[in-house]
Motif scaffolding. Structure first.
Motif, short mmCIF file in Angstrom:
data_model
loop_
_atom_site.label_atom_id
_atom_site.label_comp_id
_atom_site.label_asym_id
_atom_site.label_seq_id
_atom_site.Cartn_x
_atom_site.Cartn_y
_atom_site.Cartn_z
N GLY A 16 -5.97 -8.52 17.99
CA GLY A 16 -6.79 -8.44 16.78
C GLY A 16 -7.93 -7.71 16.92
N HIS A 17 -8.61 -7.70 18.18
CA HIS A 17 -9.75 -6.86 18.46
C HIS A 17 -9.24 -5.40 18.55
CE1 HIS A 17 -12.38 -10.06 19.35
NE2 HIS A 17 -11.49 -10.69 20.21
N LEU A 18 -8.05 -5.02 19.01
CA LEU A 18 -7.62 -3.75 19.22
C LEU A 18 -7.30 -3.19 17.88
CD1 LEU A 18 -5.42 -4.16 22.12
CD2 LEU A 18 -7.66 -2.98 22.22
N LEU A 19 -6.86 -3.98 16.67
CA LEU A 19 -6.42 -3.61 15.48
C LEU A 19 -7.64 -3.71 14.67
CD1 LEU A 19 -2.94 -5.19 15.02
CD2 LEU A 19 -3.59 -2.79 15.80
N VAL A 20 -8.73 -4.18 15.23
CA VAL A 20 -9.85 -4.53 14.14
C VAL A 20 -9.45 -5.47 13.01
CG1 VAL A 20 -12.18 -3.63 13.29
CG2 VAL A 20 -10.77 -2.40 15.14
N LYS A 21 -8.64 -6.18 13.25
CA LYS A 21 -8.20 -7.29 12.12
C LYS A 21 -8.02 -8.79 12.59
CE LYS A 21 -7.57 -4.13 9.17
NZ LYS A 21 -8.32 -2.78 10.02
N HIS A 22 -8.96 -9.57 12.15
CA HIS A 22 -9.09 -10.80 12.62
C HIS A 22 -7.72 -11.63 12.35
CE1 HIS A 22 -10.47 -14.87 13.78
NE2 HIS A 22 -11.72 -14.32 14.21
N PRO A 23 -7.11 -12.38 13.49
CA PRO A 23 -5.67 -12.98 13.29
C PRO A 23 -5.77 -14.38 12.30
CG PRO A 23 -6.05 -12.44 15.64
CD PRO A 23 -7.57 -12.34 14.79
N GLU A 24 -6.93 -14.75 11.88
CA GLU A 24 -7.04 -15.98 11.37
C GLU A 24 -7.38 -15.57 9.69
OE1 GLU A 24 -10.18 -18.57 12.64
OE2 GLU A 24 -9.24 -18.74 14.88
N ARG A 25 -7.29 -14.38 9.51
CA ARG A 25 -7.47 -14.04 7.90
C ARG A 25 -6.06 -13.15 7.59
NH1 ARG A 25 -12.66 -10.61 7.48
NH2 ARG A 25 -11.72 -10.36 5.44
N ALA A 26 -5.77 -12.85 6.37
CA ALA A 26 -5.33 -12.20 5.63
C ALA A 26 -5.91 -10.93 5.11
CB ALA A 26 -4.34 -12.72 4.64
N HIS A 27 -5.51 -9.76 5.37
CA HIS A 27 -6.27 -8.57 4.90
C HIS A 27 -5.59 -7.94 3.79
CE1 HIS A 27 -8.78 -9.29 8.59
NE2 HIS A 27 -7.82 -9.80 9.01
N SER A 28 -5.94 -7.41 2.85
CA SER A 28 -5.44 -6.60 1.70
C SER A 28 -6.27 -5.44 1.63
CB SER A 28 -5.31 -7.43 0.39
OG SER A 28 -4.56 -8.63 0.71
N PHE A 29 -5.35 -4.31 1.28
CA PHE A 29 -6.31 -2.76 1.17
C PHE A 29 -5.61 -2.11 -0.09
CE2 PHE A 29 -6.16 -4.32 5.52
CZ PHE A 29 -7.46 -3.78 5.85
N ASP A 30 -6.27 -1.74 -1.03
CA ASP A 30 -5.55 -0.73 -2.05
C ASP A 30 -5.12 0.39 -1.43
OD1 ASP A 30 -4.98 -0.57 -5.07
OD2 ASP A 30 -6.49 1.21 -4.83
N VAL A 31 -4.11 0.95 -1.79
CA VAL A 31 -3.59 2.49 -1.27
C VAL A 31 -2.99 3.06 -2.73
CG1 VAL A 31 -3.05 1.72 1.01
CG2 VAL A 31 -1.23 1.28 -0.74
N PRO A 32 -2.96 4.26 -2.76
CA PRO A 32 -2.56 4.99 -3.85
C PRO A 32 -1.02 4.31 -4.60
CG PRO A 32 -3.14 6.52 -2.30
CD PRO A 32 -3.12 5.12 -1.53
N VAL A 33 -0.13 4.03 -3.73
CA VAL A 33 1.16 3.57 -4.31
C VAL A 33 1.19 1.99 -4.57
CG1 VAL A 33 2.20 5.80 -3.70
CG2 VAL A 33 2.20 3.63 -2.22
N GLY A 34 0.18 1.28 -4.26
CA GLY A 34 0.34 -0.10 -4.14
C GLY A 34 -0.60 -0.88 -3.36
N THR A 35 -0.34 -1.86 -2.61
CA THR A 35 -1.24 -2.90 -1.68
C THR A 35 -0.72 -2.85 -0.60
OG1 THR A 35 -1.88 -4.00 -3.95
CG2 THR A 35 -2.57 -4.69 -1.67
N ALA A 36 -1.48 -2.88 0.48
CA ALA A 36 -1.20 -2.96 2.04
C ALA A 36 -1.49 -4.32 2.42
CB ALA A 36 -1.48 -1.88 2.78
N HIS A 37 -0.81 -5.22 3.13
CA HIS A 37 -1.35 -6.49 3.50
C HIS A 37 -1.33 -6.56 5.21
CE1 HIS A 37 -1.41 -7.95 -0.53
NE2 HIS A 37 -0.23 -7.41 -0.60
N VAL A 38 -2.14 -6.95 5.71
CA VAL A 38 -2.22 -7.14 7.26
C VAL A 38 -2.21 -8.95 7.61
CG1 VAL A 38 -2.98 -6.89 9.57
CG2 VAL A 38 -2.82 -5.16 8.03
N PHE A 39 -1.27 -9.36 8.16
CA PHE A 39 -1.44 -10.62 8.41
C PHE A 39 -0.62 -10.93 9.77
CE2 PHE A 39 2.36 -10.11 5.95
CZ PHE A 39 3.39 -10.73 6.66
#
Length: 478
Positions: A16-39
């Motif tokens: 989670g530290h290396l990806l800069v995305k906390h494991p206890e959260r779901a992350h969503s990002f708007d991209v030109p063709v839809g939505t990207a989720h990291v979990f």
């Protein structure tokens, strides 16, 4: 479409530290063709998995294509195909773009919490369950295996109920290895679109910069670099040529002056008190330039600026231009020349320009002489005609001085194994006959007379270590 990244490094949740995305959260990002989720489907001390799920909106994807983002005609280009296709389900260049958006800091190797871990290889497993792969699993293995991955690419059947129908164009890809997370992500960023081989957006010239940035440290030595560059740049020959030229010349600029298995040309050639071959070569080039009467001189592929320093020391040369495709090499040359300390009048004599040898550059026209000192052998043979056209056909200096190793002389170097070149980046080394044939052909093609000589001690059996040709444009011959 889905991509998972798993580690068994302990504690595994460091991912989670290396990806800069906390494991206890779901992350969503708007991209030109839809939505990207990291979990994180699993996040324990012994095993941790980060999942990147790209939810493609067919309407937004079709809208992007409608705005001119589709580079070429494809089966998806017809009206219904814009809405009904495999893009929402099969990993492709769309996933690569999402990866760059979501893992931007990780791609750059940045982590505030674990800066020391960023530089450390850790055990990784990458899974892409459905990947568009032109050429099948064999091509996937050819792409990833040289980078340290163990590759399992299982073809996905068209229909499991009908095995006689054969396999689809998709594979289930699993990669395992011990690598830095940043390296793993950059491999995926480049190679997912390469395997897809159908980029979803228009490929502009800035894609060359993206490719070389993501490929730093591995692309130059990859055995399939030609295929990678062509596919990544959507088979646009002009961009692929620029990328190949910049890659080759960056390798030259970044190589140490003397490699463990290279010939040391900085040592005295004939015993104590004798100048080295490198010094004698520069002296021979300077003598040829003086004999030509040149005052405005180009050093093409100047590298770190050894010849430039010698040119600056001779006031007969009133304008001196060093060119190289590598900004790093030009920075080294600037330090060598101490440009920041020179008086303004001296500094005005010198210019350093970024330029690729295999592409026409109008700035290089109209000079008295140009030098290609130990340069041509670093160019892939298929690119030599482009160099010839750019230098002799377009720039057309009155005199061109070329030096290159004499491969016949290599047998005189102790410690250089048979069949090895003097430098690991040499693409070839010519015999005396081959060099003479090349120079004669170039001269006949572009209207230059040719004079060939040797530099260094002349061995009666194998000749001098360096070959030198002076090509003089016929209309300026005296």
């Amino acid at each position: 479409m889905l991509l998972t990244l798993t580690t068994t490094h302990r504690p595994a949740t460091d991912l989670g530290h290396l990806l800069v995305k906390h494991p206890e959260r779901a992350h969503s990002f708007d991209v030109p063709v839809g939505t990207a989720h990291v979990f994180y489907p699993e996040a324990g001390e012994q095993r941790c998995t980060a999942a990147l799920l790209l939810d493609v909106d067919p309407l937004r994807l079709a809208g992007a294509r409608g705005r001119g983002r589709q580079p070429t005609a494809t089966p998806e280009s017809f009206t219904l195909g814009r809405y009904v296709n495999d893009r929402p389900y099969a990993a492709s260049s769309l996933l690569s773009s999402a990866l760059a958006r979501v893992y931007r800091s990780a791609l750059r190797g940045e982590s505030r919490e674990r800066p020391e871990l960023v530089r450390s290889p850790i055990p990784l497993e990458v899974r892409v369950p459905v990947l568009r792969c032109r050429g099948g699993g064999d091509v996937a293995a050819r792409m990833f295996t040289p980078l340290g991955w163990a590759v399992t690419a299982t073809p996905i059947p068209l229909d499991e109920r009908h095995p006689e129908w054969g396999d689809s164009r998709y594979v289930d890809l699993t990669l395992t290895g011990t690598l830095r997370v940043a390296d793993a992500l950059n491999h995926l960023y480049v190679l997912l679109p390469v395997l897809d081989d159908a980029k979803h957006y228009w490929v502009a010239p800035d894609e060359v910069d993206k490719l070389l940035r993501a490929g730093a440290g591995w692309l130059a030595d990859h055995p399939e670099r030609g295929m990678i560059i062509r596919r990544y740049l959507a088979h646009r020959r002009s961009l692929a040529g620029v990328a190949l030229a910049r890659l080759a010349e960056q390798r030259l600029a970044d190589e140490p002056a003397v490699e463990a298995d290279a010939v040391d040309e900085t040592a005295g050639e004939s015993g104590a008190g004798q100048p080295s071959l490198a010094v004698r070569r520069r002296e021979a080039v300077l003598a040829a330039l003086v004999a030509s009467g040149a005052s405005r001189v180009l050093d093409l592929g100047c590298g770190g600026g050894a010849l430039l320093a010698a040119l600056v020391g001779d006031r007969r040369f009133t304008e001196i231009v060093g060119t190289d495709v590598s900004t790093h090499a030009l920075a080294v040359a600037a330090r060598r020349l101490r440009l920041d300390r020179l008086p303004e009048r001296q500094r005005d004599r010198i210019k350093l320009w970024q330029s690729a040898l295999t592409y026409r550059d109008d700035r290089l026209r109209g000079y008295d002489a140009a030098v290609l000192m130990e340069v041509v052998e670093h160019v892939d043979p298929p690119r030599l005609p482009a160099l010839e056209d750019a230098v002799f056909g377009h720039a057309r200096p009155a005199t061109v001085v070329v030096t290159t190793p004499n491969v016949e002389h290599n047998v005189r170097y102790e410690g250089l194994p048979a069949g090895r070149f003097r430098h690991p980046d040499h693409r070839f080394e010519w015999t005396r006959a081959e060099f003479a044939e090349w120079a004669a052909r170039v001269g006949a093609t572009f209207g230059y007379t040719v004079k060939i000589s040797g530099v260094g001690d002349d061995d009666p059996e194998v000749g001098a270590p360096t070959q030198l040709a002076v090509l003089t444009r016929k209309e300026t011959s005296r």
